[in-house]
Enzyme design. Structure first.
Site, PDB file in Angstrom:
ATOM      1  CE  LYS A 164      -3.922  -2.236   2.311  1.00  0.00           C
ATOM      2  NZ  LYS A 164      -3.335  -3.533   2.633  1.00  0.00           N
ATOM      3  N   GLY A 193      -9.173  -7.636   3.156  1.00  0.00           N
ATOM      4  CA  GLY A 193     -10.170  -8.351   3.938  1.00  0.00           C
ATOM      5  C   GLY A 193     -10.257  -7.918   5.378  1.00  0.00           C
ATOM      6  CG  HIS A 239     -15.207   0.505   0.651  1.00  0.00           C
ATOM      7  ND1 HIS A 239     -14.244  -0.176   1.365  1.00  0.00           N
ATOM      8  CD2 HIS A 239     -15.057   0.097  -0.619  1.00  0.00           C
ATOM      9  CE1 HIS A 239     -13.562  -0.963   0.537  1.00  0.00           C
ATOM     10  NE2 HIS A 239     -14.054  -0.809  -0.677  1.00  0.00           N
ATOM     11  CD  GLU A 242     -11.022  -1.993  -1.878  1.00  0.00           C
ATOM     12  OE1 GLU A 242     -10.585  -1.531  -0.806  1.00  0.00           O
ATOM     13  OE2 GLU A 242     -11.461  -3.147  -2.001  1.00  0.00           O
ATOM     14  NE  ARG A 291      -8.270 -10.104  -3.544  1.00  0.00           N
ATOM     15  CZ  ARG A 291      -9.437  -9.766  -3.012  1.00  0.00           C
ATOM     16  NH1 ARG A 291     -10.554 -10.076  -3.651  1.00  0.00           N
ATOM     17  NH2 ARG A 291      -9.519  -9.123  -1.866  1.00  0.00           N
TER      18      ARG A 291
END
Length: 652
Positions: free
Chosen positions: A99, A147, A191, A258, A276
């Site tokens: 990140k 996740g 989000h 995102e 992915r």
């Protein structure tokens, strides 16, 4: 596998010992065992997976949603072994998977990023200094993975070091990496993520966005596409920013960019890129009329993108609800156990169910507790949401606890109905999402009737005689003798003494010695392991599905599921010679693996001090002492599999 079969491509499955009888194994043309249940010894063993691919003569590997799907080393290994990895190049996974690196690349590409620290100095002292500069509250994130793992919020400076250490530990277990980044925490964020796709020929497109704001434990629970409340201008800005992000790393295949979207001013900032296919990709397929797995396969084989940006149109609105084995009212703790009864809504052009399990399968403690995805489509958000609620009531599971009732309540919530969503939605509306539910007396009566009818059917079958009246047919229950049967039933936190009286051709039921409720008729349709019952109680006719497994009765109707248990006599334990000595313990809140124990017999501990770590469903759960005490015994060793409720540490 369904897409591959439709395209005429044969498939090979890999499975751990725990998944030997799983649905994906049965669907594949061939299947190979790759190790024990623990993912570190099976699904994370890239060398074993590539070895199977070579042995089976596979041209390509589709990595799915998790495990090695974003693993740089695995992508490189596939390339070395001349097996196509159906995903982006390893360089893109590396750049976007870390990140801190991705933030620099995005900033250079003109994609808005959020203020934070993404540096190499990972000492506690330096991170604390950077945290003080950013200000509290702030987000601590593992630079790898996703996740919700390795992610913590430090609300105050005092929280920072404990939260940092907890995030590091979880990240190391999930991703083998302890490097963290820090970010300003947006208090009311949405989000919003954009589906992008790129090919080997320099083409890249976006397939609109999804809103995944409603989450628990930083993990998505319900998603919708397109995101509500956005102008078409903002929608294009998000899409174009996502395409710039993909092109900046020479991306190939399916990816998701995102963004954090500020709920108040609708400004957006890059959060991360998932290199992915996402779990929630079906809602994008529903509004664009595409099969993104087909796109993946074709792009990986060298074909150009099937569509150009100008040809991609969105139509209607779609929702995906993730159905989990978990206890929403107990902090969404994950669960495990058998799927004794598993019935899904009827599939159609507007309803999809994606699952890897069948009735009789086991939800394992070793992997994510998601059971299925329910996906619906409507012409607009209102009609799609109404269909979601209807189909959730038609999704019926017994044998273990699920979040289906919670999802129904969530979808009916007035703020969700009006699209007033953000990532703190559940916490903000905790009181209204988890009201104290009172089970109507008629429901208790229906459950008792279902149990008694089932008991009579089973008894008649054992005796080899024909069951009386309605126990053999769909016709009305008629009996020529009077009989009162009493059963003790626990429903939720309440216990009822239920009396069922047969008099002539009618029933009467009363609860806890109260007034009798007259039941004019009972009709039943027998099915395997269940009944469809229609009752007329005091002039109210209703039809419901009842599943009876041992002493448990589960009733399904338009409001979801109600569970009851027939209380059986129990032998009383003899009182020990310890008198009034206070004995307390720390027990497992769910089935899992006892990963660490921080104390030993004889240690004195204070209330609130961490004493053990339980690993369940790929998440780390820190268990704390509830009161001051002295450790008496530790019945289970580190690494042991423990059941829910097992005593882990007992205190004198």
């Amino acid at each position: 596998m369904r897409t591959a079969n439709r395209l005429g491509i044969r498939t090979v499955a890999v499975f751990s010992d725990a998944d030997a009888n799983s649905l994906h194994v049965k669907m594949a043309n061939e299947a190979y065992n790759i190790g024990p249940p623990a993912s570190q010894q099976s699904y994370l063993r890239g060398d074993h997976i590539v070895e199977v691919a070579k042995k089976a003569g596979c041209q390509a590997i589709h990595p799915g949603y998790g495990f090695l799907s974003e693993n740089v080393e695995f992508a490189e290994l596939c390339q070395q072994e001349d097996v196509i990895f159906i995903g982006p190049p390893a360089s893109a996974i590396r750049d976007m998977g870390i990140k801190s690196t991705s933030k620099y690349i995005m900033s250079a590409a003109g994609v808005p990023i959020i203020n934070g620290y993404h540096g190499e100095n990972q000492s506690d002292e330096h991170l604390m200094e950077e945290a003080q500069k950013i200000g509290f509250p702030l987000m601590i994130k593992a630079v790898r993975g996703g996740g919700g793992k390795g992610m913590r919020i430090a609300m105050t400076e005092a929280d920072f070091i404990p939260m940092l250490q907890s995030a590091r530990t979880e990240s190391e277990k999930a991703f083998g990496d302890t490097v963290m980044l820090l970010e300003r925490y947006v208090r009311s964020p949405r989000h919003v993520e954009v589906q992008v796709f790129a090919d080997h020929h320099g083409n890249a497109v976006y397939l609109y966005e999804r809103d995944c704001s409603v989450q628990r434990r930083h993990q998505k629970i319900i998603e919708e596409a397109p995101a509500p409340g956005l102008s078409e201008e903002l929608r294009v800005q998000l899409g174009e920013a996502a395409v710039r992000a993909a092109k900046a790393v020479n991306y190939v295949g399916a990816g998701t960019v995102e963004f954090i979207l500020d709920k108040e001013d609708l400004s957006f900032h890059f959060m991360e890129m998932n290199t992915r296919l996402q779990v929630e990709h079906p809602i994008t397929e529903m509004i664009t009329g595409t099969d993104l797995v087909e796109w993946q396969i074709k792009v990986a084989s060298g074909e150009p993108l099937p569509m150009k940006q100008d040809h991609i149109r969105k139509q209607g609105h779609a929702f995906e609800a993730r159905i989990y084995a978990e206890d929403p009212s107990g902090g969404f703790l994950p669960g495990a156990g058998p799927l004794d009864y598993f019935s899904t809504p009827e599939l159609s052009a507007t309803t999809r169910v994606e699952t890897g399990v069948r009735q009789g399968d086991e939800v394992s403690i070793h992997y994510d507790p998601m059971i299925a995805k329910l996906v619906v489509w409507g012409k607009n958000r209102g009609s799609s949401l109404q269909l979601l609620i209807e189909q959730l009531t038609n999704f019926q599971i017994a044998g273990l606890q699920t979040n289906i009732n919670f999802l129904i309540d969530l979808a009916k919530h007035n703020h969700f109905q009006s699209a007033d969503v953000h990532t703190g939605f559940i916490d903000q509306h905790m009181a209204t999402l988890f009201p104290k539910k009172i089970v109507p007396p008629v429901k208790v009566a229906q459950m008792a009737l279902a149990y008694i009818i089932n008991d009579r059917v089973q008894s008649s079958a054992v005796l080899g005689s024909k069951p009386l009246g309605p126990f053999a047919t769909e016709h009305n229950f008629r009996s020529n003798y009077a009989l009162i049967r009493s059963i003790k039933m626990k429903v939720g936190q309440e216990t009822y003494m239920v009396d069922v009286k047969t008099l002539g051709d009618a029933y009467s039921v009363r609860l806890n010695g109260g007034d009798w409720m007259k039941i004019s008729s009972v009709r039943r349709k027998p099915h395997v392991n269940r009944f469809i019952l229609e009752t007329n109680i005091e002039g109210h006719v209703s039809c419901y599905n009842a599943v009876i497994i041992d002493e448990n009765v589960t009733l399904f109707d338009e409001n979801g599921m109600i569970e009851g248990e027939i209380a059986q006599p129990r032998f009383l334990a003899t009182e020990s010679s310890m008198g009034n000595l206070d004995v307390s313990s720390v027990t497992a809140p769910m089935p899992g693996v006892l990963d660490k124990v921080f104390v030993k017999p004889g240690d004195t501990v204070k209330a609130g001090v961490p004493v053990a770590v339980l690993i369940a469903m790929k998440m780390e759960h820190v268990l704390k002492a509830t009161k001051d005490g002295v450790v008496k015994s530790i019945p289970n060793s580190e690494g042991s599999n423990v059941r829910k409720g097992a005593v882990l540490i007992s205190f004198e």
